[in-house]
Enzyme design. Sequence first.
Site, PDB file in Angstrom:
ATOM      1  N   ARG A   1     -10.006 -11.672   2.301  1.00 24.48           N
ATOM      2  CA  ARG A   1     -10.806 -12.801   1.792  1.00 24.48           C
ATOM      3  C   ARG A   1     -10.063 -14.126   1.968  1.00 24.48           C
ATOM      4  O   ARG A   1     -10.690 -15.193   2.045  1.00 24.48           O
ATOM      5  CB  ARG A   1     -11.177 -12.553   0.313  1.00 24.48           C
ATOM      6  CG  ARG A   1      -9.996 -12.477  -0.621  1.00 24.48           C
ATOM      7  CD  ARG A   1     -10.319 -11.777  -1.930  1.00 24.48           C
ATOM      8  NE  ARG A   1     -10.498 -10.326  -1.758  1.00 24.48           N
ATOM      9  CZ  ARG A   1     -10.882  -9.490  -2.704  1.00 24.48           C
ATOM     10  NH1 ARG A   1     -11.134  -9.935  -3.932  1.00 24.48           N
ATOM     11  NH2 ARG A   1     -11.010  -8.203  -2.468  1.00 24.48           N
TER      12      ARG A   1
ATOM     13  N   LYS B   1       0.848  -1.197   0.000  1.00 30.40           N
ATOM     14  CA  LYS B   1       0.000   0.000   0.000  1.00 30.40           C
ATOM     15  C   LYS B   1       0.883   1.246   0.000  1.00 30.40           C
ATOM     16  O   LYS B   1       1.991   1.217   0.541  1.00 30.40           O
ATOM     17  CB  LYS B   1      -0.851   0.039   1.288  1.00 30.40           C
ATOM     18  CG  LYS B   1      -2.016  -0.935   1.328  1.00 30.40           C
ATOM     19  CD  LYS B   1      -2.808  -0.743   2.622  1.00 30.40           C
ATOM     20  CE  LYS B   1      -3.938  -1.742   2.763  1.00 30.40           C
ATOM     21  NZ  LYS B   1      -4.970  -1.639   1.722  1.00 30.40           N
TER      22      LYS B   1
HETATM   23  N1  BES Z   1      -8.015  -3.730   4.553  1.00 28.81           N
HETATM   24  C1  BES Z   1      -8.175  -3.344   3.199  1.00 28.81           C
HETATM   25  C2  BES Z   1      -9.489  -2.607   2.941  1.00 28.81           C
HETATM   26  C3  BES Z   1      -9.645  -1.272   3.634  1.00 28.81           C
HETATM   27  C4  BES Z   1      -9.285  -0.106   3.000  1.00 28.81           C
HETATM   28  C5  BES Z   1     -10.223  -1.208   4.889  1.00 28.81           C
HETATM   29  C6  BES Z   1      -9.454   1.102   3.641  1.00 28.81           C
HETATM   30  C7  BES Z   1     -10.386   0.022   5.529  1.00 28.81           C
HETATM   31  C8  BES Z   1     -10.020   1.161   4.905  1.00 28.81           C
HETATM   32  C9  BES Z   1      -8.177  -4.581   2.307  1.00 28.81           C
HETATM   33  O1  BES Z   1      -7.357  -5.621   2.727  1.00 28.81           O
HETATM   34  C10 BES Z   1      -7.651  -4.174   0.974  1.00 28.81           C
HETATM   35  O2  BES Z   1      -6.527  -3.791   0.897  1.00 28.81           O
HETATM   36  N2  BES Z   1      -8.481  -4.284  -0.055  1.00 28.81           N
HETATM   37  C11 BES Z   1      -8.097  -3.936  -1.377  1.00 28.81           C
HETATM   38  C12 BES Z   1      -8.587  -5.030  -2.308  1.00 28.81           C
HETATM   39  C13 BES Z   1      -8.062  -4.913  -3.709  1.00 28.81           C
HETATM   40  C14 BES Z   1      -6.572  -5.158  -3.740  1.00 28.81           C
HETATM   41  C15 BES Z   1      -8.789  -5.910  -4.567  1.00 28.81           C
HETATM   42  C16 BES Z   1      -8.735  -2.617  -1.721  1.00 28.81           C
HETATM   43  O3  BES Z   1      -9.866  -2.375  -1.347  1.00 28.81           O
HETATM   44  O4  BES Z   1      -8.049  -1.798  -2.337  1.00 28.81           O
HETATM   45 MN    MN Z   2      -5.352  -5.434   2.043  1.00 31.62          MN
END
Ligand code: BES
Ligand code: MN
Length: 482
Positions: free
Chosen positions: A336, A262
């Site tokens: 997931r 990230k």
């Molecule tokens: N934990 C994150 C989602 C999240 C983002 C929760 C902001 C709270 C605040 C999750 O693990 C994630 O990174 N999801 C990705 C999925 C994508 C790579 C398909 C996302 O939402 O960008």
């Molecule tokens: Mn994530």
Amino acid sequence: MGMTVTVQLSRSVPTKVDAVAVPVATEGAVPRSLGLSRAALEKSGFDGSVGQTLVVPSSTGPTQIAVGIGKPGSLSTTVLRNAAAAVVRAIGKRTSIATPLADLAGVDATKAAQAVVEGTLLAAYRFAGIKKEPNTNTLKQVTLVVGEARTNGARIGSDRGQATAAAAYLARDLANTPAGYMAAHHIAEKAVEVGKASGLTVEVFDRDQLAEMGCGGMLGVNAGSTEPPRMVRLTYTPRNPVGHLAMVGKGVMFDSGGLSLKPSDGMLTMKMDMSGAAAVLSSMSTLKALRCKAKVTGYLMCTDNMTGGAATKLGDVLTFRNGKTAEIQNTDAEGRLVLADGLSLAVEDKPDAIVDIATLTGACMVALGTKLAGVIGNDQPFIEKVKAAAAATDERIWQLPLEDAYRKLLESNVADMRNIGGPHGGAITASLFLSEFVGDVPWAHLDIAGPMSVDADDGWLSKGATGFGTRLLIDLALSFKG
Ligand code: BES
Ligand code: MN
Ligand code: ZN
């Protein structure tokens, strides 16, 4: 950590109280005790809308805090929860309040007292922090002023409100605690402690046990970390259970994204990526005290998601507990993967329904904003039960479709599926992935990425982790009949 506000009931306003709440509707008589006419209130910009407050200091007695309760006849637990919170936001340095909000006609005494206590305590919450001088909350004592006829009902509601608020405090404390102080083993230890105190059976599974069990999702997400994973199974078993509900919580203790790293700003709140697990643990801590009639099994899927040398690589294939495989095309779609193992295990317990709760997708946040969680599932009657629990607790949710037409977005050449679905409809494709692990058990998934935290105090939400889902899950479990 823990609750520092005491709640009591009284027939009259205690003599030594710093402030008294005075409910005022948008029309009709203004209570005399306020000593102000409606015209005077209006000149100060106070019109009785829900959540408005006007602080009226007194040189002889307690400060009067006028609090808006909206249109006459529109009273509800939502109004009471918001009004009670607004009073707390207005107390300044005053430490004790008396409130007649639970005594107003129009809402059942038990429900009214529960809502008022929840609104008050949730608004009073502050995370202590890790400071030489810990943060403390100002409010120390709240007195519900309730007439004789409503006293018994109000006492029950007050006790319930204190239990649900204490649970939300626990969830908020867990999520607000930095990842360095709240690794998988820490939350597992906390689960053992909380479970012991609240009549739950707690089983903790370590890395070797997870490997033996075939939980390849947990191991794959954990692979880049020096902190070992934990899976915690919590069981609440009443006598003669009326049904069996399973709850699965995403417990990613810190989500760096893994090798699909990230950006720094996106990581800032990722100590809270275990908010789903916190909601499951905290809600289950109340079930015995609140005499839940259903059996409830909870799964906390706890690990962080890091980038170490052994980290899962893009293109790697993981095998989950139920034997299915996934090609990892983005290591940041990790929630997931841990839920896949958790859902598979939950199915093996043969529950009547499964709810999972997870800070799963930014896409859900884009769709619904920060005030609503998403709900998606495979069984409309069960989803309706989840919606009813959300409405009763003011933990608002909105249903998105489990759209079959998007299933092919998850296809992979090398594994049963891939772990991402493409650029669009991310909350739905994530749910389609999860649906591969629930068999034909009625299932609802709550995506709480949006309401996981707030940047500033807002009504009964206090800055930081919100504890969203705790009270919803309590309500769902208490009303669950299989
Ligand atoms: N934990 C994150 C989602 C999240 C983002 C929760 C902001 C709270 C605040 C999750 O693990 C994630 O990174 N999801 C990705 C999925 C994508 C790579 C398909 C996302 O939402 O960008
Ligand atoms: Mn994530
Ligand atoms: Zn995550």
